[in-house]
Enzyme design. Sequence first.
Site, PDB file in Angstrom:
ATOM      1  N   LYS A 127       8.424  -5.491  43.630  1.00  0.00           N
ATOM      2  CA  LYS A 127       7.544  -5.851  42.517  1.00  0.00           C
ATOM      3  C   LYS A 127       6.453  -4.795  42.418  1.00  0.00           C
ATOM      4  O   LYS A 127       5.701  -4.575  43.361  1.00  0.00           O
ATOM      5  CB  LYS A 127       6.931  -7.240  42.744  1.00  0.00           C
ATOM      6  N   ASP A 176      -0.886 -20.384  38.115  1.00  0.00           N
ATOM      7  CA  ASP A 176       0.094 -19.912  37.135  1.00  0.00           C
ATOM      8  C   ASP A 176       1.411 -20.639  37.423  1.00  0.00           C
ATOM      9  O   ASP A 176       2.482 -20.055  37.383  1.00  0.00           O
ATOM     10  CB  ASP A 176       0.269 -18.396  37.266  1.00  0.00           C
TER      11      ASP A 176
END
Length: 374
Positions: free
Chosen positions: A123, A228
Site C-alpha cells: 500500500k 472509516d
Amino acid sequence: MKLNTAAMRYLSNDDFRVLTATEMGSKNHEIVPTTLIVQIAGLRGGAGVGNCISELAKSNLIARVKNAKYDGYRLTYGGYDYLAIKAFSNRRTVYSVGNQIGVGKESDIFVVANEKGRKCVLKIHRLGRISFRSVKNNRDYLRNRQSASWMYLSRLAAQKEFAFMKALYENGFPVPEPIDYSRHCIIMSLIPGFPMRQLSSHEDPSALYSSLMSFIVRLANHGLIHCDFNEFNIMILDEPKSEDEQFVVIDFPQCVSLGHVDAERYFKRDVDCIRRFFEKKLGYVSEDYPIFQRDAKRVASLDIDVQASGFSKKMVKEFEKAISESREKGENAADQEEIGEEDDGDKEDEEEDDEVDDEGENEEGVDPEDEPEE
Ligand code: ADP
Ligand code: MG
C-alpha cells in the site's frame, strides 16, 4: 498512478547514492540545491554526479526545478516509491511487483510477492494527492505548511497505519498481518476476499451484523475508533473461518483514540455506516446497536501502546490536523474525475513559485478500469 519498476533495475550504485542524497536533502529543502546533492552523495568527481543526476531525471525519479532562487531538484513520487521498494527488496520482503488492485483517494494498492512466492499487498500512501489538488483555492495552506509536504504526510500515514495494524494484529483483531514498512509504503498480508460493498445478499445478515458491531465495541474497549468503518474497508473472506470470523478490517490511517474530543461522534458514525449498509443493501434492520456512552468502555489502551511504540502524541496531533484539513477540502471535490486531472492540479500549485522542469515526469493518468468505486 502507475509504479515505474522498469527504472529500478538499471540504476547503478552511484545513481542510487545520488537519489538517496536527494531524499536526505529534502528533509530541510523543498528544492534540494544541486551543490548539496553533490556534497551529501560524497562522490568524487563532479562530472560523475552530473551524469547520475541526469540519469535520475531521465527516469523521472527526481525533477529539476528552475527559476527558484537556486538551481535544484526535488524527489518525485516515482523516486520516493523507488527508495521504499528498494528498501523492501534489500530486506527481502518484496521480490516482485504485480498488478495494481486498488486506487483510493489517498493510496495505490499493488500485489507483490517475496522470493518464496508469497503474495502480499503493497500500500503506497499518497496523501498530498488530495490536499495539493484541493488547495488550489487556498494558497495559504501550502505556504504556511511547508513541512506538511506530500512526502511527509504520506510517510506519517504509512507509519501510523503500520503501528496500528501491528498493535491490532498482536491483540488478535481480524486485520491483515503487517509485514514491513518503509517511508510512505507498507507491506501486509493479502486478504483472500472482497470488499463488503460487493455483497448483495448474505445467508445470515444478523450474524455478520453482530460480529461487525462487536468489532467496533471491542476496538473501543481497547481505546480506539476506526473512523472509516464502512463497506469499502471491510473485506469479506472467500472462505469464512467461522460465524465470528468472516471478515477482515483494513485501512487505519485515520483511526483515533477513544480520548479524542470527537470520539462519540466518530463512534456513532462508524455504527451508522454499518446500519445503513445493512438496511440498504441487505434489507436488514436491527434495533440493537452499540451506543457510545453505554458500550465504549475502556479496558485496555492500544492507543497509548502505539504512542509508546514510536508514533508519538505530537505526530498524532500533526497528522490529525493535516488529514482533517485535507479531508475537509477534499470532501468538496468530485473525487473520481479529479484523480485523472491530478497532474494539472499538482503542477499548478507547485509552479506558483517555481517552474518545474518535469516534462514527462507527470504521473500517468489512472486507467478508468482502475478507478475506485468509492
Ligand atoms: P484507501 O486508504 O485508499 O481506501 P485501502 O487500504 O482501503 O486504501 O485499500 C483500497 C482497496 O484495496 C480495498 O478496498 C481493497 O479492495 C484493496 N486492499 C487493500 N488492502 C488489501 C489487503 N490487505 N488484501 C486484499 N485487498 C486489499
Ligand atoms: Mg479504504
